[in-house]
Design a protein around this motif. Structure first.
Motif, short mmCIF file in Angstrom:
data_model
loop_
_atom_site.label_atom_id
_atom_site.label_comp_id
_atom_site.label_asym_id
_atom_site.label_seq_id
_atom_site.Cartn_x
_atom_site.Cartn_y
_atom_site.Cartn_z
N VAL A 1 12.30 -6.33 1.74
CA VAL A 1 11.07 -5.82 2.36
C VAL A 1 11.44 -4.93 3.54
CG1 VAL A 1 9.02 -6.46 3.66
CG2 VAL A 1 9.59 -7.68 1.56
N ALA A 2 12.39 -5.34 4.36
CA ALA A 2 12.77 -4.55 5.53
C ALA A 2 13.24 -3.16 5.14
CB ALA A 2 13.85 -5.28 6.32
N ASP B 1 1.78 -6.60 10.53
CA ASP B 1 2.57 -5.42 10.86
C ASP B 1 4.01 -5.67 10.38
OD1 ASP B 1 4.08 -6.85 12.84
OD2 ASP B 1 2.58 -6.38 14.34
N PRO B 2 4.86 -4.67 10.39
CA PRO B 2 6.21 -4.83 9.85
C PRO B 2 7.01 -5.99 10.45
CG PRO B 2 5.75 -2.51 10.15
CD PRO B 2 4.61 -3.26 10.77
N VAL B 3 6.95 -6.16 11.75
CA VAL B 3 7.71 -7.24 12.38
C VAL B 3 7.19 -8.60 11.91
CG1 VAL B 3 8.27 -8.35 14.59
CG2 VAL B 3 8.36 -5.86 14.39
N ASP B 4 5.87 -8.76 11.90
CA ASP B 4 5.30 -10.03 11.47
C ASP B 4 5.57 -10.33 10.00
OD1 ASP B 4 4.36 -10.63 14.01
OD2 ASP B 4 2.38 -9.75 13.64
N VAL C 1 0.87 -1.17 0.00
CA VAL C 1 0.00 0.00 0.00
C VAL C 1 0.91 1.22 0.00
CG1 VAL C 1 -1.72 1.31 1.28
CG2 VAL C 1 -1.88 -1.18 1.21
N ASN C 2 0.82 2.01 -1.04
CA ASN C 2 1.66 3.20 -1.19
C ASN C 2 3.15 2.89 -1.02
OD1 ASN C 2 -0.60 4.86 -1.58
ND2 ASN C 2 -0.86 5.09 0.63
N GLY C 3 3.58 1.74 -1.57
CA GLY C 3 4.99 1.38 -1.54
C GLY C 3 5.45 0.70 -0.27
N THR C 4 4.56 0.53 0.69
CA THR C 4 4.92 -0.12 1.96
C THR C 4 4.32 -1.52 1.98
OG1 THR C 4 4.92 2.00 3.11
CG2 THR C 4 4.72 0.02 4.48
N PRO C 5 5.12 -2.56 2.28
CA PRO C 5 4.57 -3.92 2.35
C PRO C 5 3.59 -4.03 3.52
CG PRO C 5 6.86 -3.89 3.06
CD PRO C 5 6.54 -2.51 2.57
N THR C 6 2.43 -4.66 3.24
CA THR C 6 1.39 -4.77 4.25
C THR C 6 0.87 -6.18 4.47
OG1 THR C 6 -0.29 -4.28 2.59
CG2 THR C 6 0.58 -2.40 3.86
N SER C 7 1.20 -7.11 3.57
CA SER C 7 0.70 -8.47 3.73
C SER C 7 1.62 -9.48 3.06
CB SER C 7 -0.72 -8.59 3.14
OG SER C 7 -0.70 -8.39 1.73
#
Length: 69
Positions: free
Chosen positions: A65-66, A34-37, A21-27
């Motif tokens: 991804v990180a 969340d980012p850690v998961d 979503v908007n360049g940020t990994p979400t799933s």
């Protein structure tokens, strides 16, 4: 991260879908996280296939991804 011994790794590759979503990994594979998961899930998948056990010129997926988190 734990890795799987060469004789115990799957013979077939595993397809992984990362949602953004908007360049940020979400799933990962359709599961919102969340980012850690997200990193934990990718490390688990990679470990199952022994991704940390070989030297390669490819970029580790969880590292890529990180960088976006």
């Amino acid at each position: 991260m734990l890795t799987t011994a060469p004789g115990e790794r799957p013979d077939e590759p595993e397809e992984v879908t990362i949602g953004f979503v908007n360049g940020t990994p979400t799933s990962v594979n359709g599961a919102e996280a969340d980012p850690v998961d997200l990193v934990v899930a990718l490390n688990t998948i990679g470990g199952r296939h022994g991704s940390d056990a070989s030297i390669s010129s490819r970029i580790d997926l969880s590292d890529e991804v990180a960088r976006r988190l």
